[in-house]
Enzyme design. Structure first.
Site, PDB file in Angstrom:
ATOM      1  N   ASP A 124      -3.169   1.147   7.141  1.00 42.24           N
ATOM      2  CA  ASP A 124      -2.342   0.860   5.967  1.00 42.24           C
ATOM      3  C   ASP A 124      -2.030  -0.625   5.850  1.00 42.24           C
ATOM      4  OD1 ASP A 124      -2.357   3.531   5.369  1.00 42.24           O
ATOM      5  OD2 ASP A 124      -0.383   3.945   6.219  1.00 42.24           O
ATOM      6  N   ASP A 154       0.862  -1.183   0.000  1.00 44.03           N
ATOM      7  CA  ASP A 154       0.000   0.000   0.000  1.00 44.03           C
ATOM      8  C   ASP A 154       0.897   1.231   0.000  1.00 44.03           C
ATOM      9  OD1 ASP A 154      -2.574   1.463   0.422  1.00 44.03           O
ATOM     10  OD2 ASP A 154      -1.549   2.033   2.278  1.00 44.03           O
ATOM     11  N   CYS A 210     -13.350  -2.596  11.959  1.00 42.66           N
ATOM     12  CA  CYS A 210     -14.486  -3.059  11.165  1.00 42.66           C
ATOM     13  C   CYS A 210     -15.783  -2.906  11.969  1.00 42.66           C
ATOM     14  CB  CYS A 210     -14.289  -4.518  10.748  1.00 42.66           C
ATOM     15  SG  CYS A 210     -15.631  -5.165   9.731  1.00 42.66           S
ATOM     16  N   GLU A 256      -0.919  -1.236  -6.054  1.00 44.58           N
ATOM     17  CA  GLU A 256      -2.102  -0.484  -6.479  1.00 44.58           C
ATOM     18  C   GLU A 256      -1.859   0.127  -7.856  1.00 44.58           C
ATOM     19  OE1 GLU A 256      -3.628   2.037  -2.953  1.00 44.58           O
ATOM     20  OE2 GLU A 256      -1.487   1.759  -2.629  1.00 44.58           O
TER      21      GLU A 256
END
Length: 380
Positions: free
Chosen positions: A359, A194, A349, A276
């Site tokens: 991250d 990331d 979550c 990414e």
């Protein structure tokens, strides 16, 4: 795989004067070719030769190969310009930037790089010297130096053209080398990476490469540039010129170190690397004004390029994945909710209660997407 090796030339004052005169003549010729190309709307290399070849040979004292390289340099420059215009990289039709690019011929700096092929340049690796054509005649015994690794690559794998470069009072040759491709090993899973601003890179193994030091250096450099530009004295301009590439060298070194460590870990564990796909991020992301400087000076593309070529040399698979919602998705239950990110560092979550550094969670999502993408693209 093609790589570029940089070696530093060590010319005598007489040799340096000949090299400088050659670059100036070649770029004056390139300016003339560019004006003719623009006026006649003739941009193909072969067609430009008919209009300019004899003229620049006679006017600037160029050898046949040098004249052809000048014409090709101009044709390549216009090809790049037209590609950028077609892709919209210079703005929309009618925008100030686009109009400026289209309204005049391309010009070349007096000391812009000049390409050489094997007819104009020969290497004597045993003596670490080159023989190079100049407008003052052939220079023989021109010494060069470089790192042991670069010199070994150059002696064994050099292929194609080399560019003569003048930079900050020093002379360099950038030579193309072509090394054999390393077969890509079938990955046993993926190491997700990331890329970010607070942390330059974070892996799915929870290794974080902090951007705090790089950000502090850039902030100091920006403040120093601001003060020197405000001062506007001769000595301030001289200092600005001397420091202009220092920050870029620092950032490139940091990116090299990070990329090498990530590729080494992926190779050691037999995994691939999932990255990414951040194309167009500067157009998509909306940030507050203080954050824009950080985003636009962030060298994420360079880090991605370093990761890609180092992985290719090591035979490590690399796959790019869609980063959409990777920072809001739970890597355990895959629930997506903007409420999962209460702040920049925290991921909690709202569905299953899983908590992790934001991250690291995003990097694990990228790793999972890399595995899925690899399975789809390499299905039997």
């Amino acid at each position: 795989m093609r790589l570029v090796v940089q070696v530093k030339l060590l010319p005598t004052p007489e040799q340096a004067a000949a090299l400088e005169a050659t670059l100036r003549a070649a770029n004056q010729a390139a300016d003339l070719v560019s004006r003719i190309a623009y006026q006649q709307r003739c941009f193909r290399n072969f067609d430009l030769r008919k209009h300019t070849y004899e003229q620049i040979k006679a006017a600037f004292g160029l050898a046949a190969q040098a004249a052809q390289h000048v014409i090709k340099k101009v044709a390549d420059a216009y090809r790049t310009l037209h590609t950028n215009l077609a892709a919209g990289r210079l703005g929309k039709p009618g925008s100030a930037r686009r109009v400026k690019a289209e309204s005049k011929p391309i010009s070349f700096r007096p000391r812009a790089a000049q390409p050489y092929d094997d007819r104009c340049l020969s290497w004597q690796h045993g003596h670490r010297t080159v023989s190079i054509w100049t407008t003052a005649g052939r220079l023989r015994g021109l010494a060069f130096t470089g790192s042991a690794q670069q010199l070994a690559l150059l002696a064994k794998h050099r292929k194609g053209e080399s560019d003569l470069i003048w930079r900050d009072g020093c002379w360099y040759l950038y030579a193309t080398v072509e090394v054999a491709d390393v077969p890509v090993a079938v990955p046993d899973g993926f190491l997700g990476v990331d890329l970010g601003i607070a942390n330059i890179a974070t892996t799915s193994d929870a290794v974080r490469y902090s951007g705090r030091g790089l950000k502090a250096v850039r902030h100091r450099n920006r403040e120093l540039r601001r003060r020197l530009q405000a001062k506007a004295t001769k000595s301030a301009r001289r200092l600005l010129k001397r420091r202009r590439r220092k920050e870029a060298r620092f950032a490139a070194n940091v990116n090299h170190v990070i990329a090498k460590q990530i590729v080494t870990e992926a190779e050691r564990t037999g995994r691939g690397i999932a990255l990414e796909d951040l194309g167009g991020i500067r157009d998509r992301v909306r940030l507050r004004k203080p954050q824009r400087v950080t985003l636009h000076s962030w060298s994420f593309h360079q880090l991605g390029a370093f990761l890609a070529y180092k992985a290719a040399r090591a035979g490590v698979a690399v796959i790019h994945v869609d980063p959409a919602y990777s920072s809001q998705e739970c890597s355990r239950c895959h629930h997506v909710d903007s409420g999962n990110r209460p702040d920049q560092e925290t991921f909690t979550c709202t569905s299953c209660g899983f908590a992790e550094h934001a991250d690291v969670n995003a990097a694990r999502n990228i790793a999972l997407r890399g595995e899925a993408g690899w399975a789809v693209s390499h299905a039997a």
